[in-house]
Design a protein around this motif. Structure first.
Motif, PDB file in Angstrom:
ATOM      1  N   HIS A   1       0.827  -1.203   0.000  1.00  0.00           N
ATOM      2  CA  HIS A   1       0.000   0.000   0.000  1.00  0.00           C
ATOM      3  C   HIS A   1       0.864   1.256   0.000  1.00  0.00           C
ATOM      4  CE1 HIS A   1      -3.533  -2.416   1.967  1.00  0.00           C
ATOM      5  NE2 HIS A   1      -3.200  -2.841   0.765  1.00  0.00           N
ATOM      6  N   GLU A   2       1.946   1.240   0.771  1.00  0.00           N
ATOM      7  CA  GLU A   2       2.846   2.395   0.809  1.00  0.00           C
ATOM      8  C   GLU A   2       3.464   2.663  -0.563  1.00  0.00           C
ATOM      9  OE1 GLU A   2       7.273   3.483   2.577  1.00  0.00           O
ATOM     10  OE2 GLU A   2       6.144   1.784   3.398  1.00  0.00           O
ATOM     11  N   LEU A   3       3.921   1.609  -1.229  1.00  0.00           N
ATOM     12  CA  LEU A   3       4.531   1.777  -2.550  1.00  0.00           C
ATOM     13  C   LEU A   3       3.499   2.208  -3.582  1.00  0.00           C
ATOM     14  CD1 LEU A   3       6.860  -1.370  -2.521  1.00  0.00           C
ATOM     15  CD2 LEU A   3       7.423   0.974  -1.896  1.00  0.00           C
ATOM     16  N   GLY A   4       2.275   1.709  -3.447  1.00  0.00           N
ATOM     17  CA  GLY A   4       1.209   2.151  -4.342  1.00  0.00           C
ATOM     18  C   GLY A   4       0.904   3.632  -4.173  1.00  0.00           C
ATOM     19  N   MET A   5       0.981   4.133  -2.931  1.00  0.00           N
ATOM     20  CA  MET A   5       0.759   5.558  -2.694  1.00  0.00           C
ATOM     21  C   MET A   5       1.853   6.403  -3.334  1.00  0.00           C
ATOM     22  SD  MET A   5      -2.046   6.111  -1.092  1.00  0.00           S
ATOM     23  CE  MET A   5      -1.728   7.802  -0.582  1.00  0.00           C
ATOM     24  N   TYR A   6       3.099   5.898  -3.312  1.00  0.00           N
ATOM     25  CA  TYR A   6       4.185   6.633  -3.973  1.00  0.00           C
ATOM     26  C   TYR A   6       3.889   6.825  -5.464  1.00  0.00           C
ATOM     27  CZ  TYR A   6       7.146   5.965   0.163  1.00  0.00           C
ATOM     28  OH  TYR A   6       7.670   6.003   1.421  1.00  0.00           O
ATOM     29  N   ILE A   7       3.427   5.746  -6.113  1.00  0.00           N
ATOM     30  CA  ILE A   7       3.128   5.831  -7.551  1.00  0.00           C
ATOM     31  C   ILE A   7       1.931   6.739  -7.803  1.00  0.00           C
ATOM     32  CG2 ILE A   7       2.457   4.496  -9.578  1.00  0.00           C
ATOM     33  CD1 ILE A   7       3.964   2.137  -8.455  1.00  0.00           C
ATOM     34  N   MET A   8       0.915   6.642  -6.941  1.00  0.00           N
ATOM     35  CA  MET A   8      -0.282   7.455  -7.121  1.00  0.00           C
ATOM     36  C   MET A   8       0.019   8.947  -6.942  1.00  0.00           C
ATOM     37  SD  MET A   8      -4.016   6.942  -5.349  1.00  0.00           S
ATOM     38  CE  MET A   8      -3.467   7.523  -3.748  1.00  0.00           C
ATOM     39  N   MET A   9       1.020   9.276  -6.131  1.00  0.00           N
ATOM     40  CA  MET A   9       1.391  10.668  -5.902  1.00  0.00           C
ATOM     41  C   MET A   9       2.345  11.195  -6.966  1.00  0.00           C
ATOM     42  SD  MET A   9       1.844  10.557  -1.745  1.00  0.00           S
ATOM     43  CE  MET A   9       2.402  12.259  -1.639  1.00  0.00           C
ATOM     44  N   GLY A  10       2.670  10.372  -7.971  1.00  0.00           N
ATOM     45  CA  GLY A  10       3.440  10.869  -9.093  1.00  0.00           C
ATOM     46  C   GLY A  10       4.843  10.328  -9.231  1.00  0.00           C
ATOM     47  N   MET A  11       5.258   9.408  -8.357  1.00  0.00           N
ATOM     48  CA  MET A  11       6.609   8.857  -8.469  1.00  0.00           C
ATOM     49  C   MET A  11       6.667   7.895  -9.654  1.00  0.00           C
ATOM     50  SD  MET A  11       8.873   6.664  -5.685  1.00  0.00           S
ATOM     51  CE  MET A  11       9.090   8.065  -4.585  1.00  0.00           C
ATOM     52  N   ARG A  12       7.670   8.059 -10.498  1.00  0.00           N
ATOM     53  CA  ARG A  12       7.845   7.158 -11.639  1.00  0.00           C
ATOM     54  C   ARG A  12       8.279   5.783 -11.159  1.00  0.00           C
ATOM     55  NH1 ARG A  12      10.668  11.684 -13.289  1.00  0.00           N
ATOM     56  NH2 ARG A  12      12.621  10.541 -12.993  1.00  0.00           N
ATOM     57  N   ARG A  13       7.954   4.780 -11.962  1.00  0.00           N
ATOM     58  CA  ARG A  13       8.299   3.404 -11.572  1.00  0.00           C
ATOM     59  C   ARG A  13       9.810   3.203 -11.525  1.00  0.00           C
ATOM     60  NH1 ARG A  13       3.875   0.122 -11.600  1.00  0.00           N
ATOM     61  NH2 ARG A  13       2.024   0.984 -12.574  1.00  0.00           N
ATOM     62  N   SER A  14      10.516   3.845 -12.435  1.00  0.00           N
ATOM     63  CA  SER A  14      11.978   3.736 -12.399  1.00  0.00           C
ATOM     64  C   SER A  14      12.544   4.341 -11.120  1.00  0.00           C
ATOM     65  CB  SER A  14      12.579   4.438 -13.619  1.00  0.00           C
ATOM     66  OG  SER A  14      12.206   5.807 -13.651  1.00  0.00           O
ATOM     67  N   LYS A  15      11.941   5.444 -10.663  1.00  0.00           N
ATOM     68  CA  LYS A  15      12.396   6.064  -9.420  1.00  0.00           C
ATOM     69  C   LYS A  15      12.020   5.207  -8.213  1.00  0.00           C
ATOM     70  CE  LYS A  15      12.744  10.594  -7.242  1.00  0.00           C
ATOM     71  NZ  LYS A  15      12.308  12.021  -7.296  1.00  0.00           N
ATOM     72  N   LEU A  16      10.852   4.565  -8.270  1.00  0.00           N
ATOM     73  CA  LEU A  16      10.455   3.652  -7.194  1.00  0.00           C
ATOM     74  C   LEU A  16      11.412   2.470  -7.121  1.00  0.00           C
ATOM     75  CD1 LEU A  16       8.470   2.674  -5.020  1.00  0.00           C
ATOM     76  CD2 LEU A  16       7.115   1.623  -6.858  1.00  0.00           C
ATOM     77  N   PHE A  17      11.792   1.950  -8.287  1.00  0.00           N
ATOM     78  CA  PHE A  17      12.755   0.854  -8.333  1.00  0.00           C
ATOM     79  C   PHE A  17      14.089   1.296  -7.736  1.00  0.00           C
ATOM     80  CE2 PHE A  17      16.077  -1.502 -10.619  1.00  0.00           C
ATOM     81  CZ  PHE A  17      15.722  -2.799 -10.293  1.00  0.00           C
ATOM     82  N   ALA A  18      14.550   2.506  -8.092  1.00  0.00           N
ATOM     83  CA  ALA A  18      15.804   3.027  -7.535  1.00  0.00           C
ATOM     84  C   ALA A  18      15.694   3.252  -6.032  1.00  0.00           C
ATOM     85  CB  ALA A  18      16.178   4.332  -8.236  1.00  0.00           C
ATOM     86  N   LEU A  19      14.514   3.653  -5.559  1.00  0.00           N
ATOM     87  CA  LEU A  19      14.304   3.852  -4.126  1.00  0.00           C
ATOM     88  C   LEU A  19      14.458   2.544  -3.355  1.00  0.00           C
ATOM     89  CD1 LEU A  19      13.356   5.657  -1.723  1.00  0.00           C
ATOM     90  CD2 LEU A  19      11.021   5.001  -2.333  1.00  0.00           C
ATOM     91  N   LEU A  20      13.856   1.489  -3.863  1.00  0.00           N
ATOM     92  CA  LEU A  20      13.955   0.185  -3.195  1.00  0.00           C
ATOM     93  C   LEU A  20      15.390  -0.319  -3.184  1.00  0.00           C
ATOM     94  CD1 LEU A  20      10.754  -1.520  -4.663  1.00  0.00           C
ATOM     95  CD2 LEU A  20      11.056  -0.530  -2.392  1.00  0.00           C
ATOM     96  N   ILE A  21      16.110  -0.129  -4.299  1.00  0.00           N
ATOM     97  CA  ILE A  21      17.509  -0.567  -4.349  1.00  0.00           C
ATOM     98  C   ILE A  21      18.359   0.250  -3.383  1.00  0.00           C
ATOM     99  CG2 ILE A  21      19.541  -0.776  -5.833  1.00  0.00           C
ATOM    100  CD1 ILE A  21      17.371  -2.845  -6.347  1.00  0.00           C
ATOM    101  N   ALA A  22      18.101   1.561  -3.297  1.00  0.00           N
ATOM    102  CA  ALA A  22      18.863   2.405  -2.378  1.00  0.00           C
ATOM    103  C   ALA A  22      18.611   2.000  -0.924  1.00  0.00           C
ATOM    104  CB  ALA A  22      18.501   3.873  -2.588  1.00  0.00           C
ATOM    105  N   GLU A  23      17.377   1.669  -0.588  1.00  0.00           N
ATOM    106  CA  GLU A  23      17.079   1.206   0.763  1.00  0.00           C
ATOM    107  C   GLU A  23      17.831  -0.080   1.086  1.00  0.00           C
ATOM    108  OE1 GLU A  23      12.444   2.822   0.642  1.00  0.00           O
ATOM    109  OE2 GLU A  23      12.901   0.742   1.183  1.00  0.00           O
ATOM    110  N   ASP A  24      17.857  -0.998   0.128  1.00  0.00           N
ATOM    111  CA  ASP A  24      18.547  -2.261   0.361  1.00  0.00           C
ATOM    112  C   ASP A  24      20.059  -2.061   0.484  1.00  0.00           C
ATOM    113  OD1 ASP A  24      18.369  -5.275   0.393  1.00  0.00           O
ATOM    114  OD2 ASP A  24      19.699  -5.002  -1.311  1.00  0.00           O
ATOM    115  N   LEU A  25      20.617  -1.197  -0.351  1.00  0.00           N
ATOM    116  CA  LEU A  25      22.056  -0.927  -0.266  1.00  0.00           C
ATOM    117  C   LEU A  25      22.413  -0.263   1.061  1.00  0.00           C
ATOM    118  CD1 LEU A  25      22.938   0.289  -3.878  1.00  0.00           C
ATOM    119  CD2 LEU A  25      23.586  -1.865  -2.783  1.00  0.00           C
ATOM    120  N   GLY A  26      21.528   0.607   1.549  1.00  0.00           N
ATOM    121  CA  GLY A  26      21.776   1.228   2.847  1.00  0.00           C
ATOM    122  C   GLY A  26      21.825   0.208   3.968  1.00  0.00           C
TER     123      GLY A  26
END
Length: 315
Positions: A89-114
């Motif tokens: 649901h949180e990730l769906g809200m990011y997309i609904m608020m205008g975040m591009r899927r490529s940016k969402l993918f980069a966000l998840l990878i950045a969280e994992d790398l952190g």
């Protein structure tokens, strides 16, 4: 803003999944200790006395490192899958608020790398300290003495530990985040029930079950008969046959479970419901069941090996 959000989510994930994060730190410690064995002065001293035995031990350690990486990959994959499912649901809200899927993918990878960097920064110093403690204790046992002991920091072990850990963690998360980033907004915001997987012809499942059973029989015969212990190559063949056989067997078991469910149609309603539940879990989660069985078998093998080593030392 992007990096602040990634770091905040990564920190929140570590707090909510402390046990999983602790297991990652423990795996880093174990990897370094295994890989640093050949650089310890105690092992160098023992190699000068019993080179064959020490070389065999180091070969087993290398195989154990690769096997541990495979097991850790499945642990990370299924644990991360559960975490991402909770955040749909949180990730769906990011997309609904205008975040591009490529940016969402980069966000998840950045969280994992952190999270990976934090685990390495915590685990590597602990691993180096514990490796020295183990080396000191072993030196006293073999009579080398504390004076003759030298600090053995292994840069190669640090590099291999970092590369192996980051590679499998990134591979597991790339698969999961890629699948999640491709989902539609409605699938992320609304909890939809799992649909039944497409059924293949019955002979496919039958052949899969037979091939899996044959592969497992060959693997067990090689292990019990001692052929797997001749060399690393034979051991790799045995492990590969075991992995493939377990997946094929669980994949083909759905045919027999389906047959039992059909036979139970005329039975009591509770029996029909039980068989249907088993059928649904086997059909949709045969891979998960196979991985769980492999992990349980690996744990039992390690426990049995430890008991055997203790008994042989006592005798």
């Amino acid at each position: 803003m992007f990096f602040k959000l990634a770091m905040r989510n990564s920190r929140r994930s570590r707090k909510e999944n402390g046990l999983f994060f602790a297991s990652l730190v423990v795996s880093i410690v174990a990897f370094y200790i295994i890989l640093a064995l050949s650089h310890q002065d105690v092992m160098i001293f023992l190699r000068s006395l019993e080179s064959d035995a020490v070389n065999s031990l180091l070969q087993i350690a290398a195989v154990f490192y690769v096997f541990s990486l495979v097991m850790l990959f499945f642990l990370i994959y299924y644990a991360s899958k559960y975490q991402l499912e909770r955040r749909r649901h949180e990730l769906g809200m990011y997309i609904m608020m205008g975040m591009r899927r490529s940016k969402l993918f980069a966000l998840l990878i950045a969280e994992d790398l952190g999270s990976s960097v934090v685990a390495l920064l915590i685990g590597l110093p602990i691993a180096i300290l514990m490796s020295e403690v183990v080396s000191l204790l072993t030196a006293r046992l073999v009579g080398l003495g504390v004076i003759g002991h030298h600090v053995s920091f292994s840069l190669q072990a640090v590099i291999l530990t970092t590369v192996g850990f980051v590679a499998i963690k990134l591979a597991a998360f790339l698969i999961l985040s890629g699948k999640l980033a491709r989902k539609q907004i409605g699938d992320l915001l609304v909890d939809t029930p799992e649909t039944e997987k497409k059924q293949l012809p019955a002979p496919v499942y039958g052949v899969s079950a037979v091939l899996g059973l044959v592969a497992l029989v060959i693997a067990y015969c090689q292990g019990i008969g001692g052929y797997s212990w001749i060399s690393v190559k034979y051991m790799a063949v045995t492990i590969t046959l075991g992995f493939v056989g377990m997946f094929l067997l669980f994949f083909g078991l759905r045919l027999f479970v389906d047959a039992l469910a059909r036979r139970a149609n005329g039975s009591k309603p509770l029996a029909v419901f039980g068989f249907r539940q088993i059928h649904e879990n086997v059909v949709t989660k045969s891979g998960t069941l196979a991985i769980s069985s492999i992990l349980i078998l690996g744990a039992l093998c390690c426990c049995g090996a430890g008991v055997g080593i203790c008994i042989s030392r006592q005798n």
